[in-house]
Motif scaffolding. Structure first.
Motif: not given
Length: 124
Positions: A106, A114, A124
């Motif tokens: 990430d 993202r 996440w």
């Protein structure tokens, strides 16, 4: 030579030679024939040019995002096991590994990618 030096020499001579070193020496019989003058012994790099049917990274991302949108519409979430495969236009895509890798990387994702995952409700 003293007896210590002779023992050291004998010990060094009796050590087995590493296979790696012996197979990589130029001109050894087990490495095949020597190349003709002017030709390289190097193998061509297989990854230098993509095969005809291979997709670019952006194309693979879009296919995986299509699979993610599809499962989000069907299930309402992106909680899929790593082994999950999603059928997109007759092609099975590894959606589970895509989601797991996106979570793992990430910090390295571009802001656009993202944001597109955030829009699908990625946790996440």
């Amino acid at each position: 030579m003293s007896w210590v030096a002779e023992d050291t020499v004998r010990a060094q001579q009796s050590r087995p030679v590493s296979k790696h070193k012996s197979c990589c020496r130029v001109g050894r019989a087990d490495t095949g024939p020597a190349s003709p003058p002017g030709e390289s012994r190097r193998r061509p790099r297989a990854w230098a040019r993509a095969p005809v049917g291979q997709r670019s990274q952006d194309e693979l991302w879009e296919r995986s995002m299509t699979a993610a949108r599809q499962i989000r519409a069907r299930a309402g979430h992106l909680h899929v096991p790593r082994q999950h495969r999603e059928d997109v236009d007759g092609e099975l895509l590894g959606l589970g590994s895509f989601v797991a890798n996106a979570r793992r990387k990430d910090a390295k994702l571009s802001p656009e990618r993202r944001e597109s995952l955030n829009a699908l409700g990625m946790l996440w």
